[in-house]
Design a protein around this motif. Structure first.
Motif, PDB file in Angstrom:
ATOM      1  N   UNK A   1     112.657  51.193   5.585  1.00 43.64           N
ATOM      2  CA  UNK A   1     112.232  51.362   4.191  1.00 43.64           C
ATOM      3  C   UNK A   1     112.781  50.241   3.304  1.00 43.64           C
ATOM      4  N   UNK A   2     114.081  49.923   3.485  1.00 41.42           N
ATOM      5  CA  UNK A   2     114.729  48.961   2.585  1.00 41.42           C
ATOM      6  C   UNK A   2     114.317  47.516   2.883  1.00 41.42           C
ATOM      7  N   UNK A   3     114.139  47.191   4.205  1.00 40.10           N
ATOM      8  CA  UNK A   3     113.824  45.788   4.539  1.00 40.10           C
ATOM      9  C   UNK A   3     112.792  45.709   5.664  1.00 40.10           C
ATOM     10  N   UNK A   4     111.635  46.353   5.496  1.00 39.58           N
ATOM     11  CA  UNK A   4     110.651  46.344   6.595  1.00 39.58           C
ATOM     12  C   UNK A   4     110.182  44.933   6.935  1.00 39.58           C
ATOM     13  N   UNK A   5     110.180  44.046   5.946  1.00 40.82           N
ATOM     14  CA  UNK A   5     109.679  42.686   6.178  1.00 40.82           C
ATOM     15  C   UNK A   5     110.609  41.882   7.084  1.00 40.82           C
ATOM     16  N   UNK A   6     111.855  42.350   7.241  1.00 38.80           N
ATOM     17  CA  UNK A   6     112.793  41.625   8.101  1.00 38.80           C
ATOM     18  C   UNK A   6     112.736  42.103   9.547  1.00 38.80           C
ATOM     19  N   UNK A   7     112.075  43.244   9.772  1.00 41.43           N
ATOM     20  CA  UNK A   7     112.024  43.801  11.129  1.00 41.43           C
ATOM     21  C   UNK A   7     110.822  43.292  11.916  1.00 41.43           C
ATOM     22  N   UNK A   8     110.987  43.251  13.232  1.00 39.68           N
ATOM     23  CA  UNK A   8     109.869  42.934  14.143  1.00 39.68           C
ATOM     24  C   UNK A   8     109.887  44.016  15.230  1.00 39.68           C
ATOM     25  N   UNK A   9     108.858  44.846  15.248  1.00 42.18           N
ATOM     26  CA  UNK A   9     108.906  46.052  16.074  1.00 42.18           C
ATOM     27  C   UNK A   9     108.473  45.810  17.524  1.00 42.18           C
ATOM     28  N   UNK A  10     109.401  46.078  18.438  1.00 53.23           N
ATOM     29  CA  UNK A  10     109.087  45.990  19.869  1.00 53.23           C
ATOM     30  C   UNK A  10     108.153  47.124  20.284  1.00 53.23           C
ATOM     31  N   UNK A  11     108.275  48.262  19.600  1.00 58.28           N
ATOM     32  CA  UNK A  11     107.375  49.382  19.918  1.00 58.28           C
ATOM     33  C   UNK A  11     105.930  49.046  19.545  1.00 58.28           C
ATOM     34  N   UNK A  12     105.757  48.358  18.413  1.00 63.99           N
ATOM     35  CA  UNK A  12     104.399  47.907  18.045  1.00 63.99           C
ATOM     36  C   UNK A  12     103.801  47.075  19.181  1.00 63.99           C
ATOM     37  N   UNK A  13     104.636  46.223  19.748  1.00 65.74           N
ATOM     38  CA  UNK A  13     104.147  45.343  20.822  1.00 65.74           C
ATOM     39  C   UNK A  13     103.720  46.170  22.036  1.00 65.74           C
ATOM     40  N   UNK A  14     104.538  47.170  22.395  1.00 66.27           N
ATOM     41  CA  UNK A  14     104.177  48.037  23.537  1.00 66.27           C
ATOM     42  C   UNK A  14     102.846  48.729  23.265  1.00 66.27           C
ATOM     43  N   UNK A  15     102.689  49.231  22.034  1.00 71.01           N
ATOM     44  CA  UNK A  15     101.446  49.948  21.700  1.00 71.01           C
ATOM     45  C   UNK A  15     100.236  49.019  21.724  1.00 71.01           C
TER      46      UNK A  15
END
Ligand SMILES: [Zn+2]
Length: 453
Positions: free
Chosen positions: A198-212
């Motif tokens: 919530x606070x810094x979503x733009x700094x994250x890169x989701x590995x789960x997104x990649x799996x999906x």
């Protein structure tokens, strides 16, 4: 000759083999951890004058037990591994684990290994009694389920001197199994960057997104591969439990199957490209690792016809009215309900070019050694393996009868070779023909060791 003697030898030890099979059912062990099953089997062989070799291919639960000397060297391939989360109370017609999330014998390998022992034992007694020439060798093979134990054993040359190999598999029918799909199990790992969702979503890169995204891409690929191929996956690491953390790492395992190993490799390359695409889209890093692989099973005309002949000589299996009623209670729960015939009693033959949609590491052995395999009825009609119903029936008298039937067919087929070793020349020629110019090559990388995954 001697086939009635084989029957008599097996009959004398019938109860002991049923106990061995039941004990292994009672203590289900997962791939590469089959210590109890191995100790039960080794004790039996030691007590009956077999020479034991341990730690084959540097695997603690791989061993051989042999009797005799010189050629021909006849091998019986045994298995004993169970499946995760398959625990089930025996003889009941509803799903109920003995132990929550415990392992269970969902593929009947407790019967598989025991019948192979029974065949090796009967042949040994016969050889000793009638001074027959040759070597009988039982192979205790670990981790058929997901571990491709035999592929590692092949890699280390464990079967190099074998002249003919015999195997079988429990199921709901008597069938000659002379083909199977080649299969690779592959880990796809993605590494991203965690951050507060919530606070810094733009700094994250989701590995789960990649799996999906990889799974979505692969689902589109399915339309454009050969119809005999199969692709399935499970997510091993979904990245975490908290929705407010961008998952920094996630991993899935794929099984890719096709009639030929070259086709598996081709599809694997395409799936790997999809993984790379998913990583590119999500700005994560992907990596791929083949952790186990199974070669397709090669038919062997000579050995298959010997096996078929002995199947016909050993049928029918006779059942009591209680057994028919027992089978009916399970059969009625399946998609193949047939109250008149709740146990399949005839020999079923696959159409000539049909490749059954299953894989086995017996396939790896079949590329080096003339090999033949049968399926024997140990469960009610319609019972699927890798299902609680197969576990529930695993200690039944129907399961025991199927096991003894398989043992008889295997021992009598091996006896045919001992009595007429010239058949091996034909079997070897069949092997070369079935390879069709291809060489055996496992795609398991050399730095992957058995039991590592
Ligand atoms: Zn199996």
């Amino acid at each position: 000759m001697y086939k009635n003697e084989i029957k008599a030898i097996m009959h004398d030890k019938k109860t002991e083999f049923e106990k061995i099979s039941d004990m292994i059912w009672d203590t289900p062990e997962l791939k590469f951890k089959e210590f109890n099953a191995v100790s039960i089997q080794k004790n039996f062989f030691e007590a009956h004058g077999f020479l034991i070799k341990e730690n084959l291919a540097d695997i603690e639960t791989a061993f051989s037990a042999e009797y005799g000397s010189g050629s021909p060297i006849i091998a019986f391939l045994g298995e004993y591994d169970a499946l995760p989360k398959m625990s089930q109370v025996n003889d009941i017609t509803s799903k109920k684990p003995v132990q929550a999330n415990g392992a269970g014998h969902g593929c009947g390998h407790h019967l598989l290994g025991t019948a192979a022992m029974e065949a090796a034992y009967a042949l040994k007694v016969l050889m000793a009694q009638y001074h027959l020439k040759g070597t009988v060798r039982y192979y205790g093979c670990p981790a058929e389920e997901g571990g491709s134990g035999k592929a590692f054993m092949v890699r280390e040359g464990v079967f190099n001197d074998v002249d003919a190999a015999f195997s079988w598999h429990p199921g709901d029918a008597t069938v000659l199994i002379n083909q199977s799909l080649s299969n690779a199990r592959v880990l796809f790992n993605f590494k991203g960057v965690s951050s507060h969702a919530a606070a810094a979503p733009h700094l994250g890169r989701s590995a789960l997104d990649a799996v999906e995204l990889m799974n979505v891409g692969t689902n589109y690929l399915r339309e454009h591969i050969i119809p005999d191929a199969r692709i399935h996956y499970a997510i091993l690491n979904a990245g975490g439990d908290a929705p407010n953390i961008v998952p920094p790492e996630a991993e899935s395992i794929y099984a890719i199957r096709a009639p030929k190993l070259t086709q598996v490799v081709e599809i694997l390359n395409r799936v790997t490209n999809i993984a790379k695409g998913a990583a590119l889209m999500t700005e994560t890093v992907s990596s791929v690792k083949v952790v186990s692989a199974y070669a397709n099973l090669l038919p062997n005309k000579t050995l298959d016809s010997i096996l078929e002949n002995n199947i016909n000589l050993s049928l029918p299996i006779k059942y009591t009215t209680e057994e028919i009623a027992y089978a009916k209670s399970f059969n009625s729960l399946t998609a193949d309900s047939d109250p008149e015939n709740p146990i399949k009693t005839n020999l079923y033959k696959f159409p000539e070019h049909f490749v059954p949609p299953m894989s086995t590491d017996v396939g790896d052995v079949s590329w080096l050694v003339p090999t033949t395999t049968l399926g024997a009825p140990t469960f009610a009609r319609g019972t699927q393996v890798h299902n609680w119903m197969a576990v529930a029936q695993g200690k039944s008298s129907i399961a025991h009868k199927g096991m003894h039937f398989a043992a008889l067919v295997l021992a009598c087929s091996a006896l045919d070779i001992l009595e007429n070793p010239d058949l091996l020349k034909d079997a070897h020629r069949d092997l070369i023909e079935a390879r069709n110019g291809d060489e055996y090559k496992s795609i398991i990388p050399s730095d992957i060791h058995p039991g590592e995954f």
